[in-house]
Enzyme design. Structure first.
Site, PDB file in Angstrom:
ATOM      1  N   ASN A 175     -10.036  -0.052  -0.092  1.00  0.00           N
ATOM      2  CA  ASN A 175      -8.574   0.025  -0.101  1.00  0.00           C
ATOM      3  C   ASN A 175      -8.063  -0.612  -1.398  1.00  0.00           C
ATOM      4  OD1 ASN A 175      -5.836  -0.263   0.267  1.00  0.00           O
ATOM      5  ND2 ASN A 175      -5.981  -1.080   2.351  1.00  0.00           N
ATOM      6  N   CYS A 221       0.822  -1.230   0.000  1.00  0.00           N
ATOM      7  CA  CYS A 221       0.000   0.000   0.000  1.00  0.00           C
ATOM      8  C   CYS A 221       0.852   1.275   0.000  1.00  0.00           C
ATOM      9  CB  CYS A 221      -0.949   0.010   1.191  1.00  0.00           C
ATOM     10  SG  CYS A 221      -2.148  -1.328   1.135  1.00  0.00           S
ATOM     11  N   HIS A 243      -3.390   7.507   1.875  1.00  0.00           N
ATOM     12  CA  HIS A 243      -3.769   6.154   1.456  1.00  0.00           C
ATOM     13  C   HIS A 243      -5.129   5.839   2.071  1.00  0.00           C
ATOM     14  CE1 HIS A 243      -3.936   1.961   0.767  1.00  0.00           C
ATOM     15  NE2 HIS A 243      -3.613   1.602   2.000  1.00  0.00           N
TER      16      HIS A 243
END
Ligand code: ACO
Length: 323
Positions: free
Chosen positions: A280, A114, A250
């Site tokens: 996500n 990520c 993020h």
């Protein structure tokens, strides 16, 4: 001559299929209420059968190149941040390069889960600042739906597929008008692999494996690590976090974003959150959120923008740029 890496174009791409929390509640023992309250996620997009990470990457890249008014002959560096490559090798960046008709320069993948887009952006900045490359295409693209255990309610509700891209140009410093990537901070602590990993791999099991996460432990690590990377990037640039015009985090969990914003005193009106719509999307989440804020006019030319990510590794990092 010294060069800065200036963002010339941004684009994103989402698969057509939308899966809502209610859809998931029909598959596993969960509810819209639980997912929304704990994460802020309401829906995510899932790639169609046969739609690959490179396809999503190409969709985002084409839009970023159009936005930059640049063609395949102009790009001499392709970096794809992904943890879900099309193949074990070659790099997804090589496949993307070919699909876009780019025939010169270098292409490689970056794997920092990520945090991948922050790692890729910071890497591209160094290549461009060196003067060795002129125009970089930096992409975050993922098909996390392919590594989820769809029986595991603790992880399958969190992720989605998608891609986002930026085109960066090496511009002589005196011509930038203060624009470009200003600073970045990249970190990793490999001793916490067991908090977040995929239980397969080429060398270990010869399978792709499934994502495993001790979500509450990752959660406990997140706010402090992300905040400290942002502080370092701000310090290197000689600014206070309160001076940031726009914060593009993020998109893992709305509660993590809120914690960071509280800790650093960033006004809520400056925060871009797309988690409700995208979930996500790992390395794709930052450029997807950036593009969405550009489209709705929240990011404007000259804005000071802070990006941050945290993910498997554990890796985490932040980057500051003037758009
Ligand atoms: N639906 C309903 N109940 C659920 C679900 C679900 N989908 N998932 C878990 N639960 C239950 C658990 O079983 C547990 O039940 P119990 O109390 O009876 O044992 C309860 O909900 C609480 O579980 P927790 O894991 O403690 O819940 P938490 O509040 O921590 O939220 C979450 C979980 C959303 C995963 C959160 O911890 C989180 O966001 N963590 C960080 C994730 C992250 O940032 N990852 C990094 C990026 S990802 C990457 O790099 C690939």
């Amino acid at each position: 001559m010294s060069f800065k890496a200036v963002v010339k174009g941004v684009g994103s791409y989402l698969p057509a299929q939308v899966v809502t929390n209610e859809d998931l509640a029909r598959r596993v023992d969960t509810s819209d209420e639980w997912i929304t309250e704990r994460t802020g996620i309401r829906q995510r997009c899932i790639a169609a059968e046969g739609e690959l990470t490179s396809d999503l990457a190409v969709g985002a890249a084409k839009r970023a190149m159009d936005h930059a008014k640049l063609g395949p002959e102009d790009i001499d560096l392709v970096i794809v941040a992904t943890a879900t490559p099309d193949m074990t090798f070659p790099a997804t960046a090589a496949i993307v390069q070919a699909k876009l008709g780019i025939r010169q320069g270098a292409a490689f993948d970056i794997h920092a889960v990520c945090t991948g887009f922050v790692y890729a952006l910071s890497t591209a900045e160094k290549f461009l600042a060196s003067g060795q490359h002129r125009q970089a295409l930096v992409i975050g693209a993922e098909t996390f739906s392919r590594i989820l255990d769809w029986e595991d309610r603790t992880t399958c509700v969190l992720f989605g597929d998608g891609a986002g891209a930026m085109v960066l140009s090496a511009v002589p410093e005196e011509e930038t008008d203060g624009k470009g990537i200003i600073s970045s901070c990249l970190r990793c602590d490999g001793s916490m692999v067991d908090l977040l990993y995929v239980d397969g791999g080429v060398s270990s099991t010869q399978t792709a494996g499934h994502l495993r996460m001790q979500g509450n432990k990752v959660f406990r690590e997140a706010v402090n690590r992300i905040s400290s990377a942002m502080m370092e990037a701000a310090k290197e640039a000689g600014i206070e976090p309160s001076e940031i015009d726009i914060f593009v985090p993020h998109q893992a969990n709305q509660r993590i974003i809120d914690g960071v914003v509280r800790k650093l005193g960033i006004g809520k009106e400056r925060v871009i959150s797309t988690i409700a719509k995208h979930g996500n999307t790992s390395a794709a989440s930052i450029p997807l959120a950036f593009d969405s804020a550009l489209q709705d006019g929240r990011i404007k030319s000259g804005d000071l923008v802070m990006l941050e990510g945290m993910g498997g590794g554990l890796t985490w990092g932040a980057a500051l740029l003037r758009y």
